[in-house]
Scaffold this motif. Structure first.
Motif, PDB file in Angstrom:
ATOM      1  N   UNK A 107      56.533  11.861  13.229  1.00  0.00           N
ATOM      2  CA  UNK A 107      56.661  13.833  13.627  1.00  0.00           C
ATOM      3  C   UNK A 107      55.134  13.453  13.669  1.00  0.00           C
ATOM      4  N   UNK A 108      54.255  12.456  12.437  1.00  0.00           N
ATOM      5  CA  UNK A 108      52.570  11.864  13.031  1.00  0.00           C
ATOM      6  C   UNK A 108      52.559  11.664  13.993  1.00  0.00           C
ATOM      7  N   UNK A 109      53.213  10.460  14.622  1.00  0.00           N
ATOM      8  CA  UNK A 109      53.053   9.582  16.092  1.00  0.00           C
ATOM      9  C   UNK A 109      52.758  11.089  17.232  1.00  0.00           C
ATOM     10  N   UNK A 110      53.599  11.434  17.075  1.00  0.00           N
ATOM     11  CA  UNK A 110      54.175  12.808  18.449  1.00  0.00           C
ATOM     12  C   UNK A 110      52.809  14.084  17.909  1.00  0.00           C
ATOM     13  N   UNK A 111      52.127  14.344  16.911  1.00  0.00           N
ATOM     14  CA  UNK A 111      50.951  14.578  16.454  1.00  0.00           C
ATOM     15  C   UNK A 111      50.066  13.852  17.410  1.00  0.00           C
ATOM     16  N   UNK A 112      49.834  12.967  16.933  1.00  0.00           N
ATOM     17  CA  UNK A 112      48.679  12.358  17.640  1.00  0.00           C
ATOM     18  C   UNK A 112      48.857  11.771  18.837  1.00  0.00           C
ATOM     19  N   UNK A 113      50.059  11.774  19.320  1.00  0.00           N
ATOM     20  CA  UNK A 113      50.072  11.143  20.813  1.00  0.00           C
ATOM     21  C   UNK A 113      49.434  12.478  21.727  1.00  0.00           C
ATOM     22  N   UNK A 114      50.184  14.248  21.020  1.00  0.00           N
ATOM     23  CA  UNK A 114      49.722  14.256  21.714  1.00  0.00           C
ATOM     24  C   UNK A 114      48.160  15.437  22.021  1.00  0.00           C
ATOM     25  N   UNK A 115      47.978  15.189  20.906  1.00  0.00           N
ATOM     26  CA  UNK A 115      46.332  15.437  20.211  1.00  0.00           C
ATOM     27  C   UNK A 115      45.648  14.368  21.338  1.00  0.00           C
ATOM     28  N   UNK A 116      45.860  13.022  21.882  1.00  0.00           N
ATOM     29  CA  UNK A 116      44.528  11.919  22.539  1.00  0.00           C
ATOM     30  C   UNK A 116      45.099  12.270  23.989  1.00  0.00           C
ATOM     31  N   UNK A 117      46.710  12.644  24.153  1.00  0.00           N
ATOM     32  CA  UNK A 117      46.896  13.086  25.852  1.00  0.00           C
ATOM     33  C   UNK A 117      46.329  14.418  26.436  1.00  0.00           C
ATOM     34  N   UNK A 118      46.123  15.537  25.016  1.00  0.00           N
ATOM     35  CA  UNK A 118      45.254  17.041  25.900  1.00  0.00           C
ATOM     36  C   UNK A 118      44.112  16.176  26.138  1.00  0.00           C
ATOM     37  N   UNK A 119      43.635  15.032  24.687  1.00  0.00           N
ATOM     38  CA  UNK A 119      42.354  14.628  25.401  1.00  0.00           C
ATOM     39  C   UNK A 119      42.010  14.245  26.449  1.00  0.00           C
ATOM     40  N   UNK A 120      42.466  13.418  26.860  1.00  0.00           N
ATOM     41  CA  UNK A 120      42.879  13.014  28.123  1.00  0.00           C
ATOM     42  C   UNK A 120      42.880  13.237  29.359  1.00  0.00           C
ATOM     43  N   UNK A 121      44.165  14.343  29.582  1.00  0.00           N
ATOM     44  CA  UNK A 121      44.071  15.221  30.088  1.00  0.00           C
ATOM     45  C   UNK A 121      43.208  16.118  31.043  1.00  0.00           C
TER      46      UNK A 121
END
Length: 95
Positions: free
Chosen positions: A65-79
């Protein structure tokens, strides 16, 4: 995204088992950065992370879940970035 919303609903309802364990923040962030690097490269977005000693801490969390949160934040920062932009992560001094 739908799966993330469903997971959140399951967590709130107590129907999704979490597995809290000591997780090294630096390693979780490094893994997430490695996964989003190709997405950033497609948009010519640079990723810059200061994984200094301050990041060398452990938190008690469900690793997945932590990795999922980090991926979501980073993906949004890129998107939601501009082509040729950058995403930066800098750890602050602990309180």
């Amino acid at each position: 995204m739908i799966n993330e919303v469903l997971d959140l609903a399951r967590i709130e309802a107590g129907r999704l088992a979490l597995s809290p364990e000591p997780v090294q923040v630096k390693e979780a962030l490094r893994e997430a950065l490695d996964l989003v690097r190709p997405l950033a490269a497609q948009q010519n977005i640079s990723l810059c992370a200061d994984l200094a000693v301050r990041c060398d801490r452990h938190v008690r969390a469900d690793r997945q879940r932590l990795k999922q949160v980090l991926l979501n934040l980073l993906s949004n920062a890129i998107k939601f970035n501009r082509r040729g932009g950058s995403v930066r992560f800098h750890a602050k001094k602990p309180l």
